[in-house]
Design a protein around this motif. Structure first.
Motif, PDB file in Angstrom:
ATOM      1  N   THR A  44      67.591   5.369 -15.940  1.00  0.00           N
ATOM      2  CA  THR A  44      68.379   5.494 -17.167  1.00  0.00           C
ATOM      3  C   THR A  44      68.374   6.932 -17.667  1.00  0.00           C
ATOM      4  OG1 THR A  44      67.662   3.257 -17.760  1.00  0.00           O
ATOM      5  CG2 THR A  44      68.728   4.551 -19.469  1.00  0.00           C
ATOM      6  N   ALA A  56      71.743   0.548 -21.414  1.00  0.00           N
ATOM      7  CA  ALA A  56      70.640  -0.006 -20.622  1.00  0.00           C
ATOM      8  C   ALA A  56      70.532  -1.491 -20.953  1.00  0.00           C
ATOM      9  CB  ALA A  56      69.337   0.713 -20.940  1.00  0.00           C
ATOM     10  N   ASP A  58      68.947  -5.335 -20.222  1.00  0.00           N
ATOM     11  CA  ASP A  58      67.831  -6.082 -19.647  1.00  0.00           C
ATOM     12  C   ASP A  58      67.631  -7.347 -20.466  1.00  0.00           C
ATOM     13  OD1 ASP A  58      65.356  -4.938 -17.616  1.00  0.00           O
ATOM     14  OD2 ASP A  58      64.994  -6.780 -18.717  1.00  0.00           O
ATOM     15  N   GLU A  61      62.978  -7.596 -23.885  1.00  0.00           N
ATOM     16  CA  GLU A  61      62.990  -6.647 -24.992  1.00  0.00           C
ATOM     17  C   GLU A  61      61.854  -5.636 -24.880  1.00  0.00           C
ATOM     18  OE1 GLU A  61      63.684  -4.352 -28.103  1.00  0.00           O
ATOM     19  OE2 GLU A  61      65.094  -5.850 -27.305  1.00  0.00           O
ATOM     20  N   LEU A  64      63.102  -2.880 -22.747  1.00  0.00           N
ATOM     21  CA  LEU A  64      64.100  -2.089 -23.459  1.00  0.00           C
ATOM     22  C   LEU A  64      63.445  -1.177 -24.488  1.00  0.00           C
ATOM     23  CD1 LEU A  64      66.951  -4.707 -23.991  1.00  0.00           C
ATOM     24  CD2 LEU A  64      66.843  -2.858 -22.307  1.00  0.00           C
ATOM     25  N   ARG A  68      63.838   2.880 -24.718  1.00  0.00           N
ATOM     26  CA  ARG A  68      64.179   3.629 -25.933  1.00  0.00           C
ATOM     27  C   ARG A  68      63.128   4.700 -26.229  1.00  0.00           C
ATOM     28  NH1 ARG A  68      65.666  -1.659 -27.693  1.00  0.00           N
ATOM     29  NH2 ARG A  68      63.672  -1.909 -28.787  1.00  0.00           N
ATOM     30  N   THR A  82      70.468   0.330 -25.903  1.00  0.00           N
ATOM     31  CA  THR A  82      69.931  -0.818 -25.168  1.00  0.00           C
ATOM     32  C   THR A  82      70.668  -2.091 -25.570  1.00  0.00           C
ATOM     33  OG1 THR A  82      68.184  -1.114 -26.822  1.00  0.00           O
ATOM     34  CG2 THR A  82      67.669   0.233 -24.895  1.00  0.00           C
ATOM     35  N   LEU A  84      70.219  -6.298 -25.052  1.00  0.00           N
ATOM     36  CA  LEU A  84      69.418  -7.436 -24.611  1.00  0.00           C
ATOM     37  C   LEU A  84      70.352  -8.524 -24.101  1.00  0.00           C
ATOM     38  CD1 LEU A  84      66.565  -8.717 -24.461  1.00  0.00           C
ATOM     39  CD2 LEU A  84      66.983  -9.642 -26.751  1.00  0.00           C
TER      40      LEU A  84
END
Length: 274
Positions: A44, A56, A58, A61, A64, A68, A82, A84
């Motif tokens: 990323t 990004a 995924d 969490e 993610l 971040r 990000t 989720l």
């Protein structure tokens, strides 16, 4: 990425990332792109260095949050957003089409590989590229005979791990079996100019301490998953080889290496005038 199979994905990505980054370097990165299944964010961040914005995506969490955090530390926080989302829940709700989607070792977790690939293809802008890092070659780390158990221990681990993966795949009642490779799935999703390429990761012995720790962690993760499919004598051998208190602990050897390959499969959405 390979990292999430162990307890320290960032450490694992630091070792395996050179293959991932080599694959990414060859991709056309510009404008808005997406990284689906970013792991701890190594890919990323590389994408964010070249793109205006990276989504990004995924279903975890915690991962993610790590992405971040790393983006902020690298001064790229304004370029990474990000999302989720689980691929099994349908197309990713991105607010705009993207010019590139990179997904490393993620799509094979989906219940329907074709459904996931088609959903990703639908997020591309005209002329956009979908790049899937899937497959390659299992790692080779040990000599054929390590002096513990029967020779060929690592090859039998590969076979047992494949049995584990097959059982895991079939344990999900709604999983769809695909009798085609990734290029066929990309073509069925309407993508064109489908190609594949591989990059070798060759770290000969002796390994640095940091790399050796990652290699041993990856071996332990594979053995842990494949336990039920290993012969009893192989389980005993691996238990000794992976036990730091054992006189045959692999960490005491100077001939542990890392040789593997990552493969990327790519397909392009037809352009507006194509």
């Amino acid at each position: 990425m390979t990292g999430p199979s162990t307890a320290d994905p960032a450490a694992a990505e630091a070792v395996f990332a050179q293959t991932e980054l080599a694959l990414l370097e060859a991709l056309p990165v510009a404008g808005v792109v997406a990284d689906v299944g970013p792991g701890s964010g190594t890919g990323t961040l590389r994408l964010a260095e070249r793109a205006g914005l990276v989504y990004a995506v995924d279903n975890d969490e915690a991962m993610l949050a790590l992405v971040r955090e790393r983006a902020e530390q690298a001064g790229l926080g304004d370029r990474v957003r990000t999302v989720l989302h689980d691929l099994d829940d349908g197309p990713i709700p991105l607010p705009e089409p993207v010019s590139l989607i990179w997904s490393g070792a993620c799509v094979h977790h989906a219940l329907s590989w074709q459904g996931a690939v088609s959903g990703l293809a639908g997020l591309l802008a005209p002329g956009g590229l979908l790049a899937l890092g899937e497959g390659g070659l299992p790692a080779r780390c040990l000599p054929w005979d390590v002096g513990v158990g029967r020779p060929g221990l690592e090859a039998r681990l590969d076979a047992a791990h494949n049995e584990w993966f097959t059982a895991w795949f079939e344990s999900r009642p709604t999983a769809v079996r695909e009798a085609r490779g990734w290029p066929g799935l990309l073509r069925s999703a309407g993508l064109e100019q489908v190609t594949s390429r591989s990059v070798l990761l060759d770290l000969p012995a002796p390994l640095t301490e940091a790399v050796r720790e990652v290699v041993l962690a990856e071996l332990a993760a594979r053995v842990g998953r494949a336990q039920a499919y290993l012969a009893q004598d192989d389980r005993v051998a691996w238990n000794g080889l992976l036990d730091r208190a054992s006189p045959v602990w692999l960490g005491n050897r100077d001939d542990v290496a890392l040789l593997t390959a990552r493969t990327i499969h790519m397909g392009q959405r037809r352009g507006e005038h194509g």
